[in-house]
Design a protein around this motif. Sequence first.
Motif, PDB file in Angstrom:
ATOM      1  N   MET A  77      23.450  80.056 -76.648  1.00 26.96           N
ATOM      2  CA  MET A  77      23.327  80.937 -77.810  1.00 26.96           C
ATOM      3  C   MET A  77      21.853  81.079 -78.167  1.00 26.96           C
ATOM      4  O   MET A  77      21.128  80.078 -78.222  1.00 26.96           O
ATOM      5  N   VAL A  78      21.428  82.285 -78.425  1.00 18.72           N
ATOM      6  CA  VAL A  78      20.047  82.532 -78.854  1.00 18.72           C
ATOM      7  C   VAL A  78      20.122  83.250 -80.192  1.00 18.72           C
ATOM      8  O   VAL A  78      20.731  84.310 -80.295  1.00 18.72           O
ATOM      9  N   ILE A  79      19.516  82.637 -81.202  1.00 16.77           N
ATOM     10  CA  ILE A  79      19.665  83.180 -82.561  1.00 16.77           C
ATOM     11  C   ILE A  79      18.312  83.298 -83.257  1.00 16.77           C
ATOM     12  O   ILE A  79      17.469  82.404 -83.158  1.00 16.77           O
ATOM     13  N   VAL A 107      11.379  86.109 -91.347  1.00 19.89           N
ATOM     14  CA  VAL A 107      11.907  86.398 -90.008  1.00 19.89           C
ATOM     15  C   VAL A 107      11.587  85.226 -89.090  1.00 19.89           C
ATOM     16  O   VAL A 107      10.422  84.855 -88.931  1.00 19.89           O
ATOM     17  N   SER A 108      12.625  84.661 -88.483  1.00 16.57           N
ATOM     18  CA  SER A 108      12.378  83.543 -87.563  1.00 16.57           C
ATOM     19  C   SER A 108      12.249  84.058 -86.137  1.00 16.57           C
ATOM     20  O   SER A 108      12.753  85.112 -85.788  1.00 16.57           O
ATOM     21  N   GLU A 109      11.576  83.289 -85.310  1.00 17.19           N
ATOM     22  CA  GLU A 109      11.594  83.534 -83.874  1.00 17.19           C
ATOM     23  C   GLU A 109      12.996  83.193 -83.360  1.00 17.19           C
ATOM     24  O   GLU A 109      13.711  82.416 -84.000  1.00 17.19           O
ATOM     25  N   ALA A 120      21.826  88.093 -89.284  1.00 15.31           N
ATOM     26  CA  ALA A 120      21.759  87.087 -88.228  1.00 15.31           C
ATOM     27  C   ALA A 120      21.738  87.817 -86.890  1.00 15.31           C
ATOM     28  O   ALA A 120      22.606  88.632 -86.601  1.00 15.31           O
ATOM     29  N   ASN A 121      20.699  87.528 -86.090  1.00 14.62           N
ATOM     30  CA  ASN A 121      20.572  88.161 -84.773  1.00 14.62           C
ATOM     31  C   ASN A 121      21.004  87.173 -83.708  1.00 14.62           C
ATOM     32  O   ASN A 121      20.610  86.008 -83.746  1.00 14.62           O
ATOM     33  N   VAL A 122      21.798  87.645 -82.759  1.00 14.89           N
ATOM     34  CA  VAL A 122      22.284  86.716 -81.744  1.00 14.89           C
ATOM     35  C   VAL A 122      22.365  87.395 -80.383  1.00 14.89           C
ATOM     36  O   VAL A 122      22.561  88.615 -80.287  1.00 14.89           O
TER      37      VAL A 122
HETATM   38  P1  ADP Z   1      14.508  94.291 -87.193  1.00 13.44           P
HETATM   39  O1  ADP Z   1      13.641  95.489 -87.149  1.00 13.44           O
HETATM   40  O2  ADP Z   1      15.686  94.395 -86.302  1.00 13.44           O
HETATM   41  O3  ADP Z   1      14.838  93.837 -88.564  1.00 13.44           O
HETATM   42  P2  ADP Z   1      12.920  91.870 -87.077  1.00 13.44           P
HETATM   43  O4  ADP Z   1      11.708  91.642 -86.260  1.00 13.44           O
HETATM   44  O5  ADP Z   1      12.797  91.908 -88.563  1.00 13.44           O
HETATM   45  O6  ADP Z   1      13.598  93.184 -86.479  1.00 13.44           O
HETATM   46  O7  ADP Z   1      13.986  90.721 -86.750  1.00 13.44           O
HETATM   47  C1  ADP Z   1      14.473  90.555 -85.453  1.00 13.44           C
HETATM   48  C2  ADP Z   1      15.188  89.206 -85.375  1.00 13.44           C
HETATM   49  O8  ADP Z   1      15.894  89.142 -84.154  1.00 13.44           O
HETATM   50  C3  ADP Z   1      14.220  88.035 -85.384  1.00 13.44           C
HETATM   51  O9  ADP Z   1      14.738  86.997 -86.184  1.00 13.44           O
HETATM   52  C4  ADP Z   1      14.189  87.596 -83.918  1.00 13.44           C
HETATM   53  O10 ADP Z   1      13.952  86.217 -83.765  1.00 13.44           O
HETATM   54  C5  ADP Z   1      15.584  87.941 -83.456  1.00 13.44           C
HETATM   55  N1  ADP Z   1      15.682  88.213 -82.012  1.00 13.44           N
HETATM   56  C6  ADP Z   1      14.849  88.953 -81.242  1.00 13.44           C
HETATM   57  N2  ADP Z   1      15.265  88.998 -79.971  1.00 13.44           N
HETATM   58  C7  ADP Z   1      16.421  88.284 -79.902  1.00 13.44           C
HETATM   59  C8  ADP Z   1      17.361  87.992 -78.841  1.00 13.44           C
HETATM   60  N3  ADP Z   1      17.219  88.461 -77.617  1.00 13.44           N
HETATM   61  N4  ADP Z   1      18.417  87.218 -79.172  1.00 13.44           N
HETATM   62  C9  ADP Z   1      18.593  86.762 -80.429  1.00 13.44           C
HETATM   63  N5  ADP Z   1      17.759  87.024 -81.447  1.00 13.44           N
HETATM   64  C10 ADP Z   1      16.684  87.784 -81.204  1.00 13.44           C
END
Ligand code: ADP
Length: 467
Positions: free
Chosen positions: A10-12, A156-158, A186-188
């Motif tokens: 899982m990548v979040i 915004v987290s990495e 939440a991005n995943v």
């Molecule tokens: P947005 O314009 O979509 O709001 P942001 O830069 O504010 O973009 O946030 C993007 C989020 O997605 C960040 O928290 C980043 O860590 C996360 N993210 C980027 N690439 C991936 C990925 N491949 N899988 C999971 N999360 C990701």
Amino acid sequence: MSEFHKRYEMVIGLEVHVQLKTNTKAFCRCSTNFGDSPNSNTCPVCLALPGALPVLNARAVNLAVRAALSLGCVVNHRSIFARKNYFYPDLPKGYQISQADQPLALQGSVALPDGRRIALTRIHMEEDAGKSVHDRYEGFTAIDLNRAGVPLIEIVSEPELRSSADAGAYLRALKEILLFADVSDANVSARPYGQQEFNTRTEVKNVNSFSNVERALELEFARHCAVHDAGGIVVQQTMLFDAAADQVRAARSKEGSHDYRYFPEPDLPPLVLSEAFVEGIKYALPEFPSSRRARYASSFGLGAGDVEVLTATRAVGDWFEAVVARCGDGKLAANWVMGDVLATLNESGGHITEFPVAPTQLGDLIAMIKGDAISTTAGRKVFAAMVKDGGEPKAIAEKLGLLQVGDDAALESWIDQVMAELPDEASRFAAGERKLQGVLIGAVMKKSGGRADPKKLAQMLGKRAGG
Ligand code: ADP
Ligand code: MG
Ligand code: ZN
């Protein structure tokens, strides 16, 4: 847990919105008070009436910088507000004022309990939109613009979180630092173990509690894995979490396909912060729970359990430290605060700031015990009297006749009396039967009403022992 977890990682990455605790909105003087009647906290600026101009709330900037510094970010001395254009009924301007290319702060991190640090990408300032209320009028949607223009930061987290439990831990850690963190997006994505590059992510919106985040991430992760297994392609899109249905579904395409056309906000100048301003806020930052815990462990030699109790709230920690400052003994202070003070409070249900004994008074009492002016048992009696009627420990100990007597003449006279009353023990002791010392000390303590200084007493008796 699904079997997908065995094959896919899982990548979040999380985007967290935090409301800044101001009295008024980000760009106007309307109140941010929660629960006021709908649309009562509005004005030409937040209603976006033609010609109304925004003015940045200085308090909001202050709080945003404070949050950024608390998370170890680098604060940009120049940041730019931008218009994020989209249409939604609760966004009367047709755009949200946010920050894009040049946000308030970069970098920083959040420590998880296991020691990993999750890097932050950025923190930017923005304003909230209004609320669409769907359940107030049958067949209609109502709009409440009280929240329109409320100041927020987005953290915004990495993409460094690797499980839904990580996401929960991250949010709890953030909340501990910022006290109030509201979840947003939440991005995943899912990638087979061993694969270096990330797969396409999706963003799940509507996750408004910590447990919802974890659940939504699991559901969306499972969906990605199934798509990958079937040889399909995950499309980058916005999903919505429906807690009631326990389901994640694609947002309507209009909600998902944003082209925000960011451009610099022409009505606001760049936000320029002097070095002195940022340094001033840094200097005034409170100590964070994690560093306080580390300090209690290292400077006072306290165990993890004790540290946990004493740092449970800022107030308890402050109170404890005031006791230590007075008596100079962290261990003893910890025992008294955790045992006697917190136990008393547990019974009464009160708050430590209203405790009848001041921390300086407890500190004085502990210093008296340490200096052998009174015994620990007598100290407990004095403490009980202080809780009940107030007063200084020295005066109470005197009044109750609990001050220890270390005076040679007084001790000698008690010893003589006891020897006279117990002639048999006295002569055996004088002849070398040292084990009788305990009996004799007990008798002297009794005669003195518990006031004889036991250390001095033992020394003096020792001199009279034969053998
Ligand atoms: P947005 O314009 O979509 O709001 P942001 O830069 O504010 O973009 O946030 C993007 C989020 O997605 C960040 O928290 C980043 O860590 C996360 N993210 C980027 N690439 C991936 C990925 N491949 N899988 C999971 N999360 C990701
Ligand atoms: Mg974002
Ligand atoms: Zn307003």
